[in-house]
Design a protein around this motif. Structure first.
Motif, short mmCIF file in Angstrom:
data_model
loop_
_atom_site.label_atom_id
_atom_site.label_comp_id
_atom_site.label_asym_id
_atom_site.label_seq_id
_atom_site.Cartn_x
_atom_site.Cartn_y
_atom_site.Cartn_z
N UNK A 1 0.82 -1.21 0.00
CA UNK A 1 0.00 0.00 0.00
C UNK A 1 0.86 1.26 0.00
N UNK A 2 2.05 1.14 0.58
CA UNK A 2 2.95 2.29 0.69
C UNK A 2 3.83 2.47 -0.54
N UNK A 3 3.78 1.53 -1.48
CA UNK A 3 4.45 1.72 -2.75
C UNK A 3 5.78 1.03 -2.92
N UNK B 1 12.62 1.85 0.38
CA UNK B 1 11.27 1.70 0.92
C UNK B 1 10.68 3.04 1.31
N UNK B 2 11.47 3.87 1.96
CA UNK B 2 10.89 5.08 2.54
C UNK B 2 10.88 6.26 1.58
N UNK B 3 11.58 6.19 0.47
CA UNK B 3 11.28 7.12 -0.63
C UNK B 3 9.85 6.86 -1.11
N UNK B 4 9.51 5.58 -1.25
CA UNK B 4 8.15 5.23 -1.68
C UNK B 4 7.11 5.69 -0.66
N UNK B 5 7.36 5.44 0.63
CA UNK B 5 6.40 5.85 1.66
C UNK B 5 6.29 7.37 1.67
N UNK B 6 7.42 8.06 1.56
CA UNK B 6 7.41 9.53 1.57
C UNK B 6 6.55 10.07 0.43
N UNK B 7 6.67 9.46 -0.72
CA UNK B 7 5.83 9.90 -1.85
C UNK B 7 4.36 9.62 -1.57
N UNK B 8 4.08 8.48 -0.98
CA UNK B 8 2.69 8.11 -0.70
C UNK B 8 2.03 9.08 0.27
#
Length: 214
Positions: free
Chosen positions: A47-49, A113-120
């Protein structure tokens, strides 16, 4: 939704120095831990990308390690879930803190992982790029004051093991005492994650390019 890792990768690479849990005869506790991770943490990751599994469904990143050592893995995930439910920090600020730690430690999967979460959660690409560069010594155009306060507090704590009085005062003004406490807990959480990833040389998929604005 299933997020693919980069194509053509050898499955054996994803464990780093650890065996993949799919390659082992797991005991009951390990199988239960794996099923719990697939049912909860992996779904949150999707879900977080970002990809928590390879293209065959095998766990990658820290999730493989958590399945191999279920007790500490489960306790760590409970810590993460408690923070996610109860933190006083905005989701964008949490990602500023996490990416600051990951970049300082050069923990590839954590950054991925947290580049994706940050974008989300809506952190700007300007701030994400600045965090990935690891410095705010140049221009800070596009950074909100609280984003800058969180980054500088975290960066000093992680790299210098201390926080200067002015940096601490800026963080306390931005987030209050509870917020600073929550930041320090979050730093500890992702220092532990970075140590796990780096000790076992766990690789990461490539970070996708920023989305093209409409």
């Amino acid at each position: 939704m299933t997020i693919s890792v980069h194509p053509g990768a050898d499955d054996r690479d994803w464990g780093g120095r650890l065996p993949r849990n799919e390659s082992l005869d797991l005991d009951d506790e390990q199988r239960a831990a794996r099923d719990e991770i697939v049912g909860r943490s992996a779904r949150w990751a999707e879900r977080s990308g970002f990809a928590p599994t390879d293209d065959r469904g095998g766990l990658i990143g820290p999730f493989n390690a958590f399945a191999l050592r279920p007790a500490p893995g489960r306790a760590f995930n409970q810590w993460v879930q408690t923070d996610q439910r109860g933190s006083s920090l905005a989701r964008t600020i949490r990602e500023v803190v996490i990416l600051t730690v990951g970049v300082a430690w050069q923990a590839d999967y954590e950054i991925y992982a947290h580049v994706a979460v940050a974008r989300t959660v809506g952190l700007s690409e300007t701030v994400i790029a600045g965090l990935r560069e690891g410095s705010t010594e140049g221009s800070t155009d596009g950074w909100a004051p609280d984003e800058l306060a969180a980054h500088r507090f975290t960066d000093e704590l992680v790299r210098n093991h201390r926080v200067a009085p002015a940096t601490y005062a800026a963080a306390e003004e931005a987030f209050g005492r509870d917020g600073v406490l929550d930041m320090v807990h979050l730093v500890g959480m992702y220092l532990a994650t970075s140590a796990l990833l780096n000790a076992f040389e766990i690789p990461a998929p490539e970070i996708p390019a920023p989305p093209i604005p409409d």
